[in-house]
Scaffold this motif. Structure first.
Motif, PDB file in Angstrom:
ATOM      1  N   PRO A  36       0.924  -1.292  -0.005  1.00  0.00           N
ATOM      2  CA  PRO A  36       0.078   0.081  -0.109  1.00  0.00           C
ATOM      3  C   PRO A  36       0.844   1.270   0.087  1.00  0.00           C
ATOM      4  O   PRO A  36       0.450   2.438  -0.553  1.00  0.00           O
ATOM      5  N   ARG A  37       2.302   1.283   0.688  1.00  0.00           N
ATOM      6  CA  ARG A  37       2.975   2.131   0.790  1.00  0.00           C
ATOM      7  C   ARG A  37       3.271   2.817  -0.826  1.00  0.00           C
ATOM      8  O   ARG A  37       3.436   3.963  -1.186  1.00  0.00           O
ATOM      9  N   LEU A  38       3.763   1.602  -1.800  1.00  0.00           N
ATOM     10  CA  LEU A  38       4.100   1.994  -3.109  1.00  0.00           C
ATOM     11  C   LEU A  38       2.977   2.537  -3.829  1.00  0.00           C
ATOM     12  O   LEU A  38       3.018   3.303  -4.837  1.00  0.00           O
ATOM     13  N   GLU A  39       1.933   1.755  -3.500  1.00  0.00           N
ATOM     14  CA  GLU A  39       0.623   2.182  -4.532  1.00  0.00           C
ATOM     15  C   GLU A  39       0.596   3.552  -4.136  1.00  0.00           C
ATOM     16  O   GLU A  39       0.171   4.251  -5.041  1.00  0.00           O
ATOM     17  N   GLY A  40       0.449   4.136  -2.928  1.00  0.00           N
ATOM     18  CA  GLY A  40       0.213   5.274  -2.541  1.00  0.00           C
ATOM     19  C   GLY A  40       1.089   6.344  -3.134  1.00  0.00           C
ATOM     20  O   GLY A  40       0.913   7.497  -3.808  1.00  0.00           O
ATOM     21  N   ALA A  41       2.503   5.924  -3.013  1.00  0.00           N
ATOM     22  CA  ALA A  41       3.370   6.952  -3.712  1.00  0.00           C
ATOM     23  C   ALA A  41       3.391   6.984  -5.250  1.00  0.00           C
ATOM     24  O   ALA A  41       3.565   8.164  -5.905  1.00  0.00           O
ATOM     25  N   LEU A  76       2.819   1.923 -10.974  1.00  0.00           N
ATOM     26  CA  LEU A  76       2.585   3.025 -11.828  1.00  0.00           C
ATOM     27  C   LEU A  76       1.810   3.002 -12.922  1.00  0.00           C
ATOM     28  O   LEU A  76       0.750   4.015 -13.158  1.00  0.00           O
ATOM     29  N   GLU A  77       1.510   1.700 -13.414  1.00  0.00           N
ATOM     30  CA  GLU A  77       0.197   1.496 -14.286  1.00  0.00           C
ATOM     31  C   GLU A  77      -1.230   1.888 -13.807  1.00  0.00           C
ATOM     32  O   GLU A  77      -1.884   2.560 -14.325  1.00  0.00           O
ATOM     33  N   HIS A  82       1.119   4.827 -18.854  1.00  0.00           N
ATOM     34  CA  HIS A  82       1.033   4.017 -19.706  1.00  0.00           C
ATOM     35  C   HIS A  82       2.127   3.322 -20.249  1.00  0.00           C
ATOM     36  O   HIS A  82       3.201   4.235 -20.387  1.00  0.00           O
ATOM     37  N   ALA A  83       2.167   1.996 -20.901  1.00  0.00           N
ATOM     38  CA  ALA A  83       3.183   1.309 -21.342  1.00  0.00           C
ATOM     39  C   ALA A  83       3.561   1.922 -22.691  1.00  0.00           C
ATOM     40  O   ALA A  83       2.637   2.098 -23.516  1.00  0.00           O
ATOM     41  N   THR A  84       4.804   2.210 -22.841  1.00  0.00           N
ATOM     42  CA  THR A  84       5.307   2.818 -24.537  1.00  0.00           C
ATOM     43  C   THR A  84       6.548   1.664 -24.715  1.00  0.00           C
ATOM     44  O   THR A  84       7.137   1.114 -23.736  1.00  0.00           O
ATOM     45  N   ARG A  89       5.041   5.849 -19.504  1.00  0.00           N
ATOM     46  CA  ARG A  89       4.876   7.327 -19.677  1.00  0.00           C
ATOM     47  C   ARG A  89       3.421   7.796 -19.043  1.00  0.00           C
ATOM     48  O   ARG A  89       2.588   7.207 -18.943  1.00  0.00           O
ATOM     49  N   LEU A  90       3.515   9.092 -18.361  1.00  0.00           N
ATOM     50  CA  LEU A  90       2.613   9.780 -18.017  1.00  0.00           C
ATOM     51  C   LEU A  90       2.735  11.283 -18.490  1.00  0.00           C
ATOM     52  O   LEU A  90       3.774  11.962 -18.186  1.00  0.00           O
ATOM     53  N   ARG A  91       1.665  11.778 -19.245  1.00  0.00           N
ATOM     54  CA  ARG A  91       1.584  13.031 -19.828  1.00  0.00           C
ATOM     55  C   ARG A  91       1.093  14.116 -18.832  1.00  0.00           C
ATOM     56  O   ARG A  91       0.224  13.634 -17.887  1.00  0.00           O
ATOM     57  N   GLY A  92       1.760  15.043 -18.513  1.00  0.00           N
ATOM     58  CA  GLY A  92       1.552  15.947 -17.591  1.00  0.00           C
ATOM     59  C   GLY A  92       0.507  16.966 -17.813  1.00  0.00           C
ATOM     60  O   GLY A  92       0.160  17.100 -18.993  1.00  0.00           O
ATOM     61  N   GLY A  93      -0.069  17.379 -16.871  1.00  0.00           N
ATOM     62  CA  GLY A  93      -1.432  18.507 -17.149  1.00  0.00           C
ATOM     63  C   GLY A  93      -0.798  19.813 -17.299  1.00  0.00           C
ATOM     64  O   GLY A  93       0.504  20.112 -17.325  1.00  0.00           O
ATOM     65  N   ARG A  94      -1.669  20.587 -18.080  1.00  0.00           N
ATOM     66  CA  ARG A  94      -1.379  22.004 -18.366  1.00  0.00           C
ATOM     67  C   ARG A  94      -2.007  22.836 -17.679  1.00  0.00           C
ATOM     68  O   ARG A  94      -3.215  22.893 -17.442  1.00  0.00           O
TER      69      ARG A  94
END
Length: 94
Positions: A36-41, A76-77, A82-84, A89-94
């Motif tokens: 749960p700690r890594l999930e929260g992180a 992370l998934e 998302h797997a590439t 990869r995770l696209r940041g918000g703007r």
């Protein structure tokens, strides 16, 4: 970027985001148990990216392993990465 959970280091992402170090909290008795700690992180890291703090990041290695095959990559998934072909990869918000 450093991610703390309950005041303890859980994840460290190097500048540029290609490498991630993670400190699981599971005991050696059952390393396959959910952490749960890594999930929260992972969710906190994804939240920072979504909030625009990180921009787009592609994690290529986690604890020295390819991100796509690392057990930590699952967290992370589940948090929105998302797997590439290069990694997660995770696209940041703007």
């Amino acid at each position: 970027m450093v991610v703390l959970v309950d005041g303890e280091l859980a994840m460290y992402m190097e500048r540029g985001g290609k490498t991630l170090l993670a400190w699981p909290s599971t005991t050696p008795d059952d390393p396959s148990a959910p952490d749960p700690r890594l999930e929260g992180a992972a969710h906190a890291l994804a939240g920072s990216a979504a909030g625009g703090s990180l921009g787009t990041v592609t994690v290529e290695r986690i604890n020295g392993e390819p991100a796509l095959t690392s057990p930590v990559g699952t967290y992370l998934e589940n948090a929105g990465f998302h797997a590439t072909p290069r990694g997660l990869r995770l696209r940041g918000g703007r």
